[in-house]
Enzyme design. Structure first.
Site, PDB file in Angstrom:
ATOM      1  N   ASN A  26      38.784  38.232  18.425  1.00 46.73           N
ATOM      2  CA  ASN A  26      39.017  38.102  19.858  1.00 46.73           C
ATOM      3  C   ASN A  26      39.245  36.624  20.113  1.00 46.73           C
ATOM      4  O   ASN A  26      38.474  35.806  19.625  1.00 46.73           O
ATOM      5  CB  ASN A  26      37.769  38.602  20.601  1.00 46.73           C
ATOM      6  CG  ASN A  26      37.818  38.324  22.092  1.00 46.73           C
ATOM      7  OD1 ASN A  26      38.888  38.161  22.658  1.00 46.73           O
ATOM      8  ND2 ASN A  26      36.649  38.290  22.718  1.00 46.73           N
ATOM      9  N   GLY A  27      40.316  36.263  20.833  1.00 45.31           N
ATOM     10  CA  GLY A  27      40.557  34.856  21.119  1.00 45.31           C
ATOM     11  C   GLY A  27      41.946  34.433  20.702  1.00 45.31           C
ATOM     12  O   GLY A  27      42.783  35.255  20.335  1.00 45.31           O
ATOM     13  N   GLU A  70      41.255  41.494  49.153  1.00 48.60           N
ATOM     14  CA  GLU A  70      40.637  42.377  48.153  1.00 48.60           C
ATOM     15  C   GLU A  70      41.310  43.762  48.174  1.00 48.60           C
ATOM     16  O   GLU A  70      41.610  44.329  47.120  1.00 48.60           O
ATOM     17  CB  GLU A  70      39.128  42.484  48.450  1.00 48.60           C
ATOM     18  CG  GLU A  70      38.349  43.439  47.580  1.00 48.60           C
ATOM     19  CD  GLU A  70      38.337  43.085  46.099  1.00 48.60           C
ATOM     20  OE1 GLU A  70      38.793  41.989  45.729  1.00 48.60           O
ATOM     21  OE2 GLU A  70      37.888  43.920  45.306  1.00 48.60           O
ATOM     22  N   LYS A  92      39.359  43.802  31.330  1.00 45.97           N
ATOM     23  CA  LYS A  92      38.217  43.574  32.218  1.00 45.97           C
ATOM     24  C   LYS A  92      37.733  42.135  32.164  1.00 45.97           C
ATOM     25  O   LYS A  92      37.346  41.563  33.165  1.00 45.97           O
ATOM     26  CB  LYS A  92      37.096  44.523  31.801  1.00 45.97           C
ATOM     27  CG  LYS A  92      35.847  44.413  32.629  1.00 45.97           C
ATOM     28  CD  LYS A  92      35.925  45.328  33.800  1.00 45.97           C
ATOM     29  CE  LYS A  92      34.734  45.219  34.714  1.00 45.97           C
ATOM     30  NZ  LYS A  92      35.154  45.419  36.115  1.00 45.97           N
ATOM     31  N   HIS A 111      53.902  33.956  61.619  1.00 49.79           N
ATOM     32  CA  HIS A 111      54.493  32.733  61.059  1.00 49.79           C
ATOM     33  C   HIS A 111      55.345  33.031  59.831  1.00 49.79           C
ATOM     34  O   HIS A 111      55.616  32.145  59.029  1.00 49.79           O
ATOM     35  CB  HIS A 111      53.387  31.729  60.715  1.00 49.79           C
ATOM     36  CG  HIS A 111      52.584  31.336  61.920  1.00 49.79           C
ATOM     37  ND1 HIS A 111      53.087  30.524  62.913  1.00 49.79           N
ATOM     38  CD2 HIS A 111      51.334  31.690  62.314  1.00 49.79           C
ATOM     39  CE1 HIS A 111      52.169  30.379  63.862  1.00 49.79           C
ATOM     40  NE2 HIS A 111      51.092  31.084  63.519  1.00 49.79           N
ATOM     41  N   LYS A 117      43.272  45.372  44.961  1.00 53.59           N
ATOM     42  CA  LYS A 117      42.925  46.678  44.378  1.00 53.59           C
ATOM     43  C   LYS A 117      44.170  47.553  44.299  1.00 53.59           C
ATOM     44  O   LYS A 117      44.418  48.207  43.300  1.00 53.59           O
ATOM     45  CB  LYS A 117      41.855  47.409  45.213  1.00 53.59           C
ATOM     46  CG  LYS A 117      40.464  46.866  45.105  1.00 53.59           C
ATOM     47  CD  LYS A 117      39.732  47.236  43.837  1.00 53.59           C
ATOM     48  CE  LYS A 117      39.575  46.049  42.932  1.00 53.59           C
ATOM     49  NZ  LYS A 117      38.585  45.071  43.208  1.00 53.59           N
ATOM     50  N   CYS A 171      39.811  41.812  24.405  1.00 53.12           N
ATOM     51  CA  CYS A 171      39.588  42.416  23.101  1.00 53.12           C
ATOM     52  C   CYS A 171      38.108  42.766  22.979  1.00 53.12           C
ATOM     53  O   CYS A 171      37.233  41.996  23.359  1.00 53.12           O
ATOM     54  CB  CYS A 171      39.957  41.535  21.925  1.00 53.12           C
ATOM     55  SG  CYS A 171      41.688  41.097  21.882  1.00 53.12           S
ATOM     56  N   ARG A 196      37.982  46.234  27.754  1.00 49.91           N
ATOM     57  CA  ARG A 196      38.316  44.836  27.457  1.00 49.91           C
ATOM     58  C   ARG A 196      39.766  44.662  27.002  1.00 49.91           C
ATOM     59  O   ARG A 196      40.249  43.534  26.864  1.00 49.91           O
ATOM     60  CB  ARG A 196      37.383  44.286  26.377  1.00 49.91           C
ATOM     61  CG  ARG A 196      35.919  44.298  26.781  1.00 49.91           C
ATOM     62  CD  ARG A 196      35.057  43.803  25.658  1.00 49.91           C
ATOM     63  NE  ARG A 196      35.253  42.393  25.416  1.00 49.91           N
ATOM     64  CZ  ARG A 196      34.551  41.424  25.980  1.00 49.91           C
ATOM     65  NH1 ARG A 196      33.596  41.725  26.836  1.00 49.91           N
ATOM     66  NH2 ARG A 196      34.787  40.163  25.700  1.00 49.91           N
ATOM     67  N   GLU A 227      46.789  46.200  41.638  1.00 47.33           N
ATOM     68  CA  GLU A 227      46.414  46.320  40.223  1.00 47.33           C
ATOM     69  C   GLU A 227      46.317  47.780  39.775  1.00 47.33           C
ATOM     70  O   GLU A 227      46.545  48.086  38.615  1.00 47.33           O
ATOM     71  CB  GLU A 227      45.129  45.559  39.901  1.00 47.33           C
ATOM     72  CG  GLU A 227      43.860  46.154  40.444  1.00 47.33           C
ATOM     73  CD  GLU A 227      42.613  45.356  40.059  1.00 47.33           C
ATOM     74  OE1 GLU A 227      42.540  44.846  38.943  1.00 47.33           O
ATOM     75  OE2 GLU A 227      41.706  45.252  40.916  1.00 47.33           O
ATOM     76  N   TRP A 283      43.665  43.318  23.478  1.00 47.00           N
ATOM     77  CA  TRP A 283      44.500  42.860  24.585  1.00 47.00           C
ATOM     78  C   TRP A 283      45.407  41.801  23.960  1.00 47.00           C
ATOM     79  O   TRP A 283      44.940  40.750  23.539  1.00 47.00           O
ATOM     80  CB  TRP A 283      43.640  42.271  25.699  1.00 47.00           C
ATOM     81  CG  TRP A 283      44.417  41.968  26.939  1.00 47.00           C
ATOM     82  CD1 TRP A 283      44.783  42.843  27.907  1.00 47.00           C
ATOM     83  CD2 TRP A 283      44.927  40.691  27.341  1.00 47.00           C
ATOM     84  NE1 TRP A 283      45.494  42.199  28.890  1.00 47.00           N
ATOM     85  CE2 TRP A 283      45.598  40.874  28.569  1.00 47.00           C
ATOM     86  CE3 TRP A 283      44.887  39.410  26.796  1.00 47.00           C
ATOM     87  CZ2 TRP A 283      46.218  39.840  29.260  1.00 47.00           C
ATOM     88  CZ3 TRP A 283      45.510  38.378  27.481  1.00 47.00           C
ATOM     89  CH2 TRP A 283      46.155  38.597  28.697  1.00 47.00           C
TER      90      TRP A 283
HETATM   91  C1  F6R Z   1      39.939  42.878  40.219  1.00 49.72           C
HETATM   92  C2  F6R Z   1      39.141  42.276  39.166  1.00 49.72           C
HETATM   93  C3  F6R Z   1      39.429  40.884  38.770  1.00 49.72           C
HETATM   94  C4  F6R Z   1      38.110  40.136  38.476  1.00 49.72           C
HETATM   95  C5  F6R Z   1      38.425  38.747  37.898  1.00 49.72           C
HETATM   96  C6  F6R Z   1      37.166  37.955  37.629  1.00 49.72           C
HETATM   97  O1  F6R Z   1      39.556  44.189  40.465  1.00 49.72           O
HETATM   98  O2  F6R Z   1      38.287  42.914  38.611  1.00 49.72           O
HETATM   99  O3  F6R Z   1      40.186  40.217  39.716  1.00 49.72           O
HETATM  100  O4  F6R Z   1      37.382  40.036  39.650  1.00 49.72           O
HETATM  101  O5  F6R Z   1      39.148  38.882  36.706  1.00 49.72           O
HETATM  102  O6  F6R Z   1      36.360  38.597  36.695  1.00 49.72           O
HETATM  103  P1  F6R Z   1      34.850  38.160  36.501  1.00 49.72           P
HETATM  104  O7  F6R Z   1      34.127  38.488  37.754  1.00 49.72           O
HETATM  105  O8  F6R Z   1      34.364  38.936  35.321  1.00 49.72           O
HETATM  106  O9  F6R Z   1      34.876  36.674  36.252  1.00 49.72           O
END
Ligand code: F6R
Length: 612
Positions: A104-105, A485, A607, A508, A489, A2, A27, A492, A78
């Protein structure tokens, strides 16, 4: 999660608040809304489910006179309590329509509060926990909004940032926070409240963080901050030096594409100024004496998602260079298994946003056990930075796209620098060796630029395979975290099933997933283990996989086994993640765009993940 904005000043509140929300939309984007105290003295609330565009459309249909005013609040959501529909969108109002609240929360005693309110005759019209706050303020309001907010906050359990306005207080916005971020923007004749500084840096660079259980009263001509008892508290002002252009798309279709291109600069910035006049690597941010570094017995790295993957690479660098045992933990699991920590443990908490609840709780747990906690964060003044013993700020600039790219890149750099610094202080590597590794690291921005210049075939390939519903990623050594990673990517952004495996592990079990045409991305930069990887590639190819191999220039050992070949320049194998990560970012972005998806705002995500 949020995004919240509050404004009082001389400009059109609607413009300022909507501008701020546009920057905070990363956010959360389940719904958005604003409350404007208009020039006739009424509160106009407009809110809509979906992205900010839906709210914009609704505002265009609203009588401009109802929206003209210089005080307003806004929210981009969110969803936690209640479905993401119009009814649950913020701001929420009380029974009289005099109080508007954004939040927010999550409030843990929400059911109890709601039952009490209904019992006392209030009608709640949404499923949210937030609405309870508006009605509680209505009950407590006695001519002083800040007093009412303080009184309500004392009754709330859980985490919150609240920003509140009252129709009868034309010059006041009140904010309060517990466990989640709230920043004050200090302007001339205007002041701001926001979840992060990007919301107001177009207006002011002077900021102040609101601390735990504090209440802010924002007026046109000043700001006061108190604790929950109403006693004034002091706080530190700081200057934000982020470039405003960095928070704009600058002609790119998506922030993510721009942020991928900004990586060479982000790496350069994060490395910059690290060698002193005696040729020693400086990592003053760690803030530990040499004696304490020499006394360390272990390092524990915590993080979530991509930050965790950076930590996995950090383990290789620190163990290899500094010969210290390193454990890497997913932050949400860390404190629940009672990890063994003591004052000789260095805990490195990696978090781009610095607000991730799981990582923050891990930091608190580690500090309670008296470990030394180093935060690695991209966000000045963030909760994790403030609650840690020391902070290494990565200098990536604002990252707006939900999928992390340049921030991960700078976290990798941070891991290398921590590894080299520990090695230097502990005497495991002599000065020449540290300088030589540092020199290699300093060359990587140019190599990343080179990789970026070679990406057209990767884009073409991504479009070609965009119909696939499953893609696997394989790597060994530092290639394994990067395989994780790459898979993260892709899943998501494109919503396909993508998994990363250590290449040696597929026999395995996971090899059963391979069928004719299954796409498998193999990270095969030149390494002592490349020959073993070649065997793994042969195994999957024999079973019909389409192999997409990322290999070092000039290395022909894997070429015969690659259906598609992506070349990267040569570098030390330990540093190869800085290069292999780029084609995977491009592959995921282009694959998702070919499926018509919004790569900046993937579904269900936000985010900054501030719930556990
Ligand atoms: C993936 C991504 C998330 C963040 C994770 C941690 O692309 O962005 O997996 O890496 O939510 O976020 P931070 O680094 O803000 O703690």
């Amino acid at each position: 999660m949020c995004g919240i904005v509050g404004y009082v000043g001389e400009q059109s509140a609607l413009d300022v608040v909507m501008g701020g929300l546009a920057r905070l939309e990363y956010r959360g984007y389940d719904s958005a809304g604003v409350a404007i105290r208009n020039d006739s003295g009424d509160l106009t609330v407009v809110r809509r489910a979906g992205k900010l565009g839906n709210l914009r459309a609704a505002l265009e249909e609203t009588d401009p006179a109802e929206l003209s005013g210089t005080l307003g609040i806004g929210h981009t959501r969110w969803a936690t309590h209640g479905a993401p529909n119009d009814r649950n969108a913020h701001p929420h109002v009380d029974c009289t329509g005099a109080v508007a609240v954004v939040h927010n929360g999550t409030l843990e005693n929400f059911t109890e509060l709601r039952e009490g309110l209904e019992h006392r005759g209030h009608t709640l019209s949404s499923d949210t926990d937030t609405e309870a706050v508006a009605h509680l303020i209505e009950e407590r309001y006695d001519g002083d909004l800040a007093d009412a907010v303080r009184s309500v906050c004392r009754e709330l359990d859980g985490s919150f940032v609240l920003v509140v306005t009252h129709r009868d207080e034309p010059d006041v916005v009140v904010g309060a926070r517990r466990n989640l971020p709230l920043v004050i923007g200090l302007g001339e004749g205007e002041n701001f409240l926001a979840s992060d500084v990007t919301a107001f840096i177009a207006h002011t660079r002077e900021a102040r963080v609101v601390d735990q259980d504090q209440v802010v009263v924002l007026r046109r001509d000043g700001v006061t901050v108190t604790d929950l008892d109403g006693d004034p508290v002091r706080g530190e002002q700081f200057h934000v030096d982020w470039d405003t252009a960095a928070a704009e798309k600058a002609g790119y279709e998506y922030f993510m594409l721009k942020e991928i291109d900004e990586q060479p600069e982000a790496v350069r910035e994060t490395i910059g100024g690290r060698i002193d006049s005696h040729g020693r690597l400086r990592l003053d941010e760690l803030a530990m004496s040499d004696e304490d570094v020499q006394g360390l017995t272990q390092v524990i790295i915590v993080g979530c998602g991509s930050a965790y993957h950076s930590g996995l690479v950090g383990k290789h660098a620190i163990e290899r260079w500094a010969r210290l045992p390193v454990h890497v933990e997913i932050a949400s699991e860390f404190r629940y298994r009672d990890p063994v920590l003591d004052p000789h443990t260095l805990v490195v908490a990696i978090s781009q946003s610095g607000e991730t609840a799981d990582t923050l709780e891990a930091v608190r747990h580690a500090r309670r056990q008296r470990a030394w906690v180093l935060a690695v964060s991209n966000t000045v003044g963030s909760s994790i930075a403030r609650e840690s013993d020391a902070t290494f700020y990565t200098r990536g600039g604002p990252e707006i796209a939900v999928a992390s790219t340049k921030a991960v890149m700078t976290q990798l750099v941070a891991m290398y620098l921590v590894g080299l610094h520990l090695a230097q202080v502990r005497g495991y590597r002599d000065g020449d060796e540290v300088r030589s590794h540092f020199r290699d690291l300093s060359h990587t921005p140019d190599l990343v630029t080179e990789v970026l210049g070679r990406m057209d075939p990767v884009r073409k390939l991504a479009r070609e395979i965009a119909g696939q519903e499953r893609v696997l990623f394989l790597g060994r050594h530092v290639g394994y975290p990067m395989a994780l990673e790459g898979a993260l990517k892709l899943k998501e952004l494109a919503y396909v099933s993508a998994e990363g495996f250590p290449a040696g592990e597929i026999k395995h079990g996971p090899i059963a997933l391979i069928e004719k045409g299954t796409c498998v991305v193999v990270l095969a930069p030149r390494h002592a283990l490349t020959s073993k990887l070649v065997t793994n590639v042969q195994e999957i190819r024999a079973r019909g996989a389409r192999t997409i191999v990322i290999a070092t220039d000039g290395d022909e050992s894997v070429t015969p086994h690659a259906d598609d070949l992506i070349r990267i320049p040569d570098t030390k194998s330990l540093l190869s993640p800085l290069l292999t990560i780029v084609p995977m970012q491009i592959l995921a972005a282009e694959f998702a765009m070919a499926r018509g998806l919004d790569i900046d705002q993937p579904r269900n995500l936000a985010k900054s993940v501030t719930v556990e």
